[in-house]
Scaffold this motif. Structure first.
Motif, PDB file in Angstrom:
ATOM      1  N   SER A 234     -62.696-131.566  40.781  1.00 13.65           N
ATOM      2  CA  SER A 234     -62.037-131.288  42.057  1.00 13.65           C
ATOM      3  C   SER A 234     -61.798-129.792  42.289  1.00 13.65           C
ATOM      4  N   SER A 235     -61.885-128.994  41.219  1.00 15.83           N
ATOM      5  CA  SER A 235     -61.590-127.565  41.405  1.00 15.83           C
ATOM      6  C   SER A 235     -62.804-126.851  41.995  1.00 15.83           C
ATOM      7  N   ASN A 236     -62.564-125.626  42.426  1.00 15.24           N
ATOM      8  CA  ASN A 236     -63.654-124.842  43.013  1.00 15.24           C
ATOM      9  C   ASN A 236     -64.537-124.184  41.956  1.00 15.24           C
ATOM     10  N   ASP A 237     -64.200-124.455  40.671  1.00 17.76           N
ATOM     11  CA  ASP A 237     -64.977-123.843  39.582  1.00 17.76           C
ATOM     12  C   ASP A 237     -66.431-124.291  39.602  1.00 17.76           C
ATOM     13  N   TYR A 238     -66.713-125.359  40.292  1.00 19.13           N
ATOM     14  CA  TYR A 238     -68.046-125.950  40.209  1.00 19.13           C
ATOM     15  C   TYR A 238     -68.915-125.654  41.432  1.00 19.13           C
ATOM     16  N   LYS A 239     -68.455-124.717  42.235  1.00 23.16           N
ATOM     17  CA  LYS A 239     -69.188-124.440  43.470  1.00 23.16           C
ATOM     18  C   LYS A 239     -70.581-123.880  43.209  1.00 23.16           C
ATOM     19  N   ARG A 240     -70.748-123.293  42.029  1.00 32.63           N
ATOM     20  CA  ARG A 240     -72.071-122.765  41.677  1.00 32.63           C
ATOM     21  C   ARG A 240     -72.667-123.525  40.487  1.00 32.63           C
ATOM     22  N   THR A 241     -72.280-124.776  40.409  1.00 34.11           N
ATOM     23  CA  THR A 241     -72.774-125.584  39.280  1.00 34.11           C
ATOM     24  C   THR A 241     -73.782-126.618  39.767  1.00 34.11           C
ATOM     25  N   LEU A 242     -74.868-126.720  38.994  1.00 31.90           N
ATOM     26  CA  LEU A 242     -75.820-127.809  39.199  1.00 31.90           C
ATOM     27  C   LEU A 242     -75.527-128.812  38.092  1.00 31.90           C
ATOM     28  N   LEU A 243     -75.130-129.995  38.489  1.00 30.11           N
ATOM     29  CA  LEU A 243     -74.642-130.955  37.499  1.00 30.11           C
ATOM     30  C   LEU A 243     -75.578-132.163  37.419  1.00 30.11           C
ATOM     31  N   LYS A 244     -75.922-132.484  36.185  1.00 29.88           N
ATOM     32  CA  LYS A 244     -76.663-133.727  35.955  1.00 29.88           C
ATOM     33  C   LYS A 244     -75.651-134.690  35.360  1.00 29.88           C
ATOM     34  N   LEU A 245     -75.178-135.580  36.187  1.00 30.42           N
ATOM     35  CA  LEU A 245     -74.075-136.432  35.753  1.00 30.42           C
ATOM     36  C   LEU A 245     -74.588-137.839  35.449  1.00 30.42           C
ATOM     37  N   LYS A 246     -74.395-138.201  34.214  1.00 31.20           N
ATOM     38  CA  LYS A 246     -74.841-139.533  33.797  1.00 31.20           C
ATOM     39  C   LYS A 246     -73.615-140.423  33.661  1.00 31.20           C
ATOM     40  N   LEU A 247     -73.636-141.511  34.414  1.00 27.72           N
ATOM     41  CA  LEU A 247     -72.494-142.421  34.375  1.00 27.72           C
ATOM     42  C   LEU A 247     -72.838-143.641  33.550  1.00 27.72           C
ATOM     43  N   LYS A 248     -71.871-144.043  32.752  1.00 27.72           N
ATOM     44  CA  LYS A 248     -72.051-145.233  31.926  1.00 27.72           C
ATOM     45  C   LYS A 248     -70.830-146.127  32.083  1.00 27.72           C
ATOM     46  N   GLY A 249     -70.925-147.331  31.640  1.00 33.69           N
ATOM     47  CA  GLY A 249     -69.761-148.189  31.611  1.00 33.69           C
ATOM     48  C   GLY A 249     -69.860-149.355  32.584  1.00 33.69           C
ATOM     49  N   ARG A 250     -68.792-150.134  32.619  1.00 35.37           N
ATOM     50  CA  ARG A 250     -68.746-151.319  33.491  1.00 35.37           C
ATOM     51  C   ARG A 250     -67.404-151.307  34.222  1.00 35.37           C
ATOM     52  N   LEU A 251     -67.501-151.130  35.501  1.00 36.17           N
ATOM     53  CA  LEU A 251     -66.289-150.976  36.303  1.00 36.17           C
ATOM     54  C   LEU A 251     -65.904-152.288  36.985  1.00 36.17           C
ATOM     55  N   PRO A 252     -64.596-152.485  37.152  1.00 32.80           N
ATOM     56  CA  PRO A 252     -64.176-153.624  37.961  1.00 32.80           C
ATOM     57  C   PRO A 252     -64.774-153.488  39.363  1.00 32.80           C
ATOM     58  N   THR A 253     -64.941-154.629  40.015  1.00 32.90           N
ATOM     59  CA  THR A 253     -65.644-154.667  41.293  1.00 32.90           C
ATOM     60  C   THR A 253     -65.145-153.627  42.293  1.00 32.90           C
ATOM     61  N   GLU A 254     -63.841-153.583  42.474  1.00 38.28           N
ATOM     62  CA  GLU A 254     -63.297-152.684  43.487  1.00 38.28           C
ATOM     63  C   GLU A 254     -63.649-151.237  43.184  1.00 38.28           C
ATOM     64  N   GLU A 255     -63.562-150.878  41.887  1.00 33.89           N
ATOM     65  CA  GLU A 255     -63.876-149.499  41.489  1.00 33.89           C
ATOM     66  C   GLU A 255     -65.372-149.243  41.637  1.00 33.89           C
ATOM     67  N   TYR A 256     -66.120-150.242  41.303  1.00 33.73           N
ATOM     68  CA  TYR A 256     -67.577-150.105  41.382  1.00 33.73           C
ATOM     69  C   TYR A 256     -68.003-149.807  42.823  1.00 33.73           C
TER      70      TYR A 256
END
Lengths: 805, 372
Positions: free
Chosen positions: B278-300
């Motif tokens: 959420s911070s502005n530290d990432y304004k110049r970041t290229l992020l490869k975000l890998k998500l894992k896990g199993r979320l409850p329906t609403e969160e999913y």
């Protein structure tokens, strides 16, 4: 499980509301808005909604049951029997959530433990309750209603039942299959799943253009990037190679240019030196030649003069030698004639002795000997013939006898034989036994023996006469006599040949006359000595003549070349000057070539280097052209950049492929499940359905026709098969209820359980309502039924435990 | 005198970034901006010598305008001299390389190309330095170019003897096929120079420098992909007359590439992830975000929204949600579907295989899609 009591305090619009239920049929009667649906929801929530909920779940599940202005908590308490024992489930939602399950022995307050215990007590799972057993304006009702009231679509009864069971949750298998098939095609179109490769092996070099699925699309993208990467790599390697080659050429060019530059003066000097050396050598050679000529010219002239002076004496001497040779040859011939005559005379005497001896011997020639040999052979032949047979005679006289015996050609002899004594005689071809009183002759072929005996006697006489003619007694003596004749005959012949050989073509008399004609003897040197001297002298003369010719020829050449001896000296002086000039030039060049041992090799190396330089320049140009050509196809990015990109596309491809495989598994599994569900699933339902339909239709339809496991329609009491679409609307309503009850039975099986229904009689005609009420009462004998209705008349028909709201 | 060197390498000007079409031009442009920053930084630090140890350019065939631009930027260095070593991406071929000819024409007198394997005395630039360059003459080479230095007598009247090379270092650089001018520490030490300034490997060496270190790789000053995990680095190296070395690592990059991995199993995990970015530290970041896990329906269901929220905070995101799934348990299946129904059977069968969550998710989504 039998529900016995529920308390709502508060829940929805109901406060402190308590209802008792009985085993069997319970009818909850109340007008609209009286709280029927609240009670239904309270039962459902208390069973299946935990008390502790997050904000969102609370909002979705519970919030609408919080009484308006009636506090922040709702509470339901439900009592039920299980195997005769009482359980009480209490749940409070809202500000102070809590759950409690009072067991016959003990109490559970932990939510997970309560859920777990309820699962073991409830005969079906939550989903089944919500869709079949606790249907209150449920999906099942709606599905059935849709089926029944949709005049546009024709359904088989099988369809209805199948959909009722399989699609209870409102999930159409066909639509699911359509979806998964589409998804499968979207992913796998033009992709050979078994080979894990594009269909028909069509890679990026010949890609599919139409109907390309996600997997293939991702594969092509990845392969394209891979191809770009490989091309870039190849390009860079080729560029390296060409650049390396150009660099090598450049290095060699620089080296060679440097060498040529550094050695340019030296090689010019070397070339000049090479010329000077040649000039010097030529001058030296000329001087030597002139010097030789200068020396030889007067010598040759002297030689010619001397030989010309000697030449007249050579013929005189030659004639004298030839004459001497002739005389010596004559003398040698005379000697040879005398020697020959001596030898002839000796041979003549030897012949005379041989002839004399030949005259004195008996002349038995080879022919005569042959005649005697024939006669002898004939005798032997006849004798052998006569004695060749085998005769055996056993002779036994009655009294003593004297016998004259003759066998074959043998002389006869007497033999005394006793009376009654058996004597055996053996002979070849003839046996003659004579007695004074008789004669017995035994022969093998009598006639030939006689002839042979006659011939034998004649031959013997002839041989005897021949022996007498030559004064001999045996064949050996005859042979010896013939040998003697032949020896003497040969001696005479040999002596005569010797004499003839010695005489040759001459006769003895002619030779004798030549001897008499020979003159007196004269002394000479031997012919060989004379001939040797003559040959030597002849050669000597030839040699001298040749020497003379050569000398004269050489002098002519000198004159042609040098005109005169005086002019020769002038030419010599010129050559000496050339030699001097060349030597001086060579001396001047020496400092420039101090480090050069062999100028020929040096020049050769320089010229070779020069040629190699040109060749390398051509190679470099070739390399530059090759590079320019290569650069026309320069890739957009470096290989490293493509490699990074490739890592991304590869990852994407694997993800799409993985998803595709998951879809394929779902597709297979969906097919498998739908196949399993289509077979034999309805047998169980059939009986119940028939029973309920029969009851509801007053026995009009008592059977359900099944085809390939699926119900096709009802069989009417007149045997007519009515498919679903031929049924009346009222019958279809009956079917809906029958199906509902069948399915409840299907899920509850033998367990105690409850079924909640909402106004089940509402669409039936009065007659059928009665029948349905009867059926439900009967059904309630087995299972607890809670029916909500706003029609008092229906309640009346249904009877059972009536609960007024 | 002391010497203050600004060491960089591997700018790879002219990289295309075709794999990032949305931000391609920004990434390409950033490399020039970073070069400008490096020069300004070197000026600010009063560096004497600015060394580019190879791969200033990404390729030998590069737009002329880019060559001129790079030359002009480097000419802005206010210290004594900029030296640029041809690396394996921008290798030099004597007498036939347009790149370096144009670069030479376009750069100022204070820019020197180290294109020959020969000692470069820098006294003309008021630097008591002899440079020993090992320029690259091809993209690949299984032999390094430092051998010529080993036996060379060193002029003792000169204070600093500095090697500049480009290639891999055994034990540090990933050069499994030994095709990038491979060097070893002992080979470098055998050259008996005061210091080695080397380019090629895109990370910094040594990781924790001491005064004993004599071999320095600056890393790329501007990260160029998800395989480059640092923020862009360079060295400022000070050497006093006693040859004592004082290295300082600088962070130089405009953009940074990061890999993120988050296991999301509950609402709080989602909140944590959101908060993290959420911070502005990432304004110049290229992020490869890998998500894992199993979320409850609403969160999913909130995942697209989550992506949108995080993406707003980043320069670029590669959202890899291939391994995150809805938490679909047997309980949930029992709760939602009638026993014996098709969805119940299908989902239960898929839920049996704990590894096959992807198929379970797809099937579940499809069932909900067709559910009336």
């Amino acid at each position: 499980m039998i529900i016995t009591n529920i308390k709502l305090n508060p829940f929805g619009g109901l406060i402190n509301k308590e209802i008792d239920f009985e085993k069997g049929l319970n009818v909850i009667i109340g007008p609209n808005e009286a709280g029927k649906s609240t009670i239904f929801n309270a039962i459902q929530k208390v069973f299946f909604t935990p008390s502790k909920l997050d904000k969102r779940a609370f909002k979705n599940e519970i919030e609408r049951f919080i009484p308006l202005g009636g506090g922040d908590t709702i509470k339901v308490e439900l009592q039920f029997l299980f195997n005769g024992e009482t359980f009480t489930l209490k749940r409070t939602w809202g500000a102070s959530p809590s759950s409690e399950l009072v067991l016959p022995k003990g109490t559970l307050t932990n939510e997970d433990a309560i859920v777990s215990k309820l699962e073991s007590l409830l005969p079906a799972k939550e989903g089944t309750y919500k869709s079949v057993l606790m249907t209150y304006q449920s999906g099942l009702s709606k599905t059935l209603d849709d089926l029944i009231h949709d005049p546009e679509t024709l359904y088989s009864l099988g369809d209805i039942i199948r959909r009722s069971i399989l699609e209870t949750d409102g999930v159409s298998i066909d639509r699911f299959k359509q979806k998964i098939d589409k998804l499968f095609i979207d992913h796998f179109s033009r992709w050979d799943n078994a080979k894990n490769f594009p269909e028909k092996g069509r890679g990026i070099e010949n890609p599919w253009k139409k109907d390309v699925g996600y997997i293939l699309e991702s594969y092509y993208e990845n392969e394209n990037v891979k191809s770009y990467y490989e091309s870039a790599l190849e390009y860079e390697n080729n560029l390296d190679e060409i650049n390396q080659s150009i660099s090598n050429c450049q290095r060699i060019i620089t080296e060679k240019q440097t060498y040529l530059q550094e050695n340019k003066k030296a090689v010019e000097a070397a070339r000049k030196l090479q010329r000077m050396n040649a000039e010097l050598e030529a001058a030296q050679l000329k001087i030597k030649t002139l010097s030789d000529v200068n020396n030889k010219w007067p010598v040759l002239e002297n030689e010619i003069t001397k030989l010309e002076r000697e030449s007249p004496q050579w013929d005189v001497r030659l004639s004298a030698l030839k004459k001497e040779k002739e005389e010596a040859e004559q003398l040698e011939n005379k000697k040879k004639l005398l020697e020959k005559f001596g030898r002839v005379d000796k041979r003549k005497k030897e012949l005379e002795v041989a002839e004399k001896e030949f005259e004195s011997i008996m002349k038995l020639t080879d022919d005569s000997l042959e005649v005697i040999r024939d006669a002898d052979a004939t005798i032997k032949e006849l004798k052998a013939s006569i004695g060749a047979g085998k005769l055996t005679i056993n002779f036994t006289p009655k009294r003593d006898l004297t016998l004259d015996i003759q066998k074959d050609l043998e002389d006869s002899y007497f033999h005394e034989v006793k009376g009654n004594e058996t004597i055996q005689f053996e002979a070849g071809g003839r046996l003659k036994i004579e007695h004074s009183d008789w004669a017995l002759e035994v022969a093998s072929g009598k006639e030939s023996v006689e002839i042979n005996l006659q011939n034998y006697k004649e031959a013997e006489k002839k041989l005897h006469d021949l022996f007498e003619e030559y004064g001999v007694e045996s064949l050996d003596a005859v042979i010896e006599l013939n040998k003697s004749y032949n020896r003497h005959f040969g001696d005479v012949k040999s002596a005569r040949k010797n004499l003839d050989d010695e005489l040759g073509t001459e006769s003895y008399e002619e030779l004798e006359n030549k001897i008499h004609e020979l003159g007196p003897e004269k002394k000479t040197r031997p012919v060989a000595v004379i001939v040797e001297e003559l040959v030597g002298f002849d050669k000597d003369i030839e040699k001298k003549k040749e020497e003379l010719t050569q000398s004269q020829e050489q002098i002519r050449k000198y004159i042609n070349e040098y005109e005169s001896k005086e002019n020769l000296l002038t030419i010599y002086a010129e050559a000496a000057k050339q030699k001097k000039d060349a030597s001086e030039n060579i001396k001047a060049l020496a400092p420039l070539l101090e480090n050069t041992d062999d100028i020929d090799l040096f020049i050769e190396k320089y010229e070779k280097t020069s040629e190699e330089l040109e060749s390398e320049k051509e190679n470099r140009t070739g390399g530059l052209l090759q590079r320019a050509e290569l650069e026309k196809n320069m890739p957009e990015q470096s290989a490293e950049e493509f490699k990074k990109q490739l890592a991304e596309t590869e990852e994407q491809f694997q993800a799409v492929l993985r998803k595709g495989k998951a879809i394929a598994r779902i597709k297979d599994m969906a097919f498998e499940i739908s196949e399993q569900m289509n077979s034999g699933l309805y047998d169980e339902l059939k009986n119940d359905l028939e029973k309920f339909v029969s009851a509801l239709t007053n026995g009009r339809y008592a059977q359900v026709e099944l085809e390939e496991g699926l119900p096709q329609g009802f069989i009417r009491d007149d045997g007519e098969l009515l498919t679903y679409e031929l049924l009346s609307a009222g019958t279809k309503d009956v079917l809906a209820m029958a199906l509902r009850l069948s399915m409840a039975g299907h899920f509850l099986k033998n367990a105690d359980g409850f079924l909640i229904m909402d106004d089940p009689l509402v669409d039936l005609d009065p007659e059928r309502q009665k029948k349905a009420a009867e059926l439900l009462r009967k059904y309630a004998e087995e299972k607890q039924i809670l029916i909500f209705t706003c029609h008092p008349s229906h309640a009346e028909l249904l009877e059972g435990h009536q609960i007024m709201l | 005198m002391s010497l203050k060197i600004f060491l960089t390498s591997d700018l790879h000007l002219g990289m295309k970034f075709a794999g990032y079409p949305k931000v391609q031009s920004e990434l390409t442009e950033a490399r020039f901006a970073t070069l400008e920053n490096l020069v300004q930084r070197a000026n600010h630090e009063n560096c004497n010598l600015f060394v580019v140890a190879g791969d200033l350019f990404d390729r030998v065939s590069i737009a002329k305008s880019n060559i001129i631009r790079a030359a002009q930027i480097l000419s802005e260095f206010q210290g004594n001299l900029v030296t640029v070593l041809p690396g394996n991406h921008d290798f030099i071929i004597r007498g036939q390389n347009d790149l370096w000819a144009i670069f030479k024409e376009s750069s100022g007198d204070n820019v020197k190309i180290l294109g020959d394997r020969q000692i470069e005395p820098l006294h003309h630039y008021d630097l008591d330095v002899h440079l020993y360059p090992a320029p690259c003459e091809a993209k690949h080479s299984d032999e390094n170019h430092i051998n010529w230095i080993k036996e060379l007598p060193k002029n003792e009247d000169v204070t600093f003897h500095i090697g500049v090379a480009h290639g891999s270092l055994e034990g540090f650089s990933p050069d499994f096929d030994k095709e990038y001018y491979p060097m070893t520490v002992s080979e470098l030490n055998d050259c008996k120079l005061d210091i080695w300034l080397i380019g090629h490997t895109h990370s910094q060496y040594p990781v924790r420098p001491s005064s004993q270190d004599r071999i320095f790789y600056p890393a790329t000053p501007e990260p160029d992909g998800f395989d480059c995990m640092h923020d862009g680095k360079a060295w400022i190296i000070e050497m006093d007359e006693t040859k004592r070395i004082n290295p300082s690592s600088l962070t130089t990059g405009t953009y940074r590439f990061q890999h993120g991995e988050a296991e999301l199993n509950r609402s709080s995990d989602v909140e944590t992830l959101l908060k993290k970015y959420s911070s502005n530290d990432y304004k110049r970041t290229l992020l490869k975000l890998k998500l894992k896990g199993r979320l409850p329906t609403e969160e999913y269901k909130r995942l697209p929204c989550l992506k949108e929220n995080i993406e707003e905070q980043l320069f670029y995101i590669h959202w890899d949600d291939a391994d995150i799934f809805e938490k679909i348990t047997q309980d949930i299946i029992d709760k939602e579907f009638t026993e014996g129904s098709f969805p119940h059977k299908l989902l239960s069968s898929l839920a049996d295989d704990i590894e096959d969550v992807e198929a379970l998710q797809i099937a579940y989504d499809l069932i909900n899609e067709v559910k009336q």
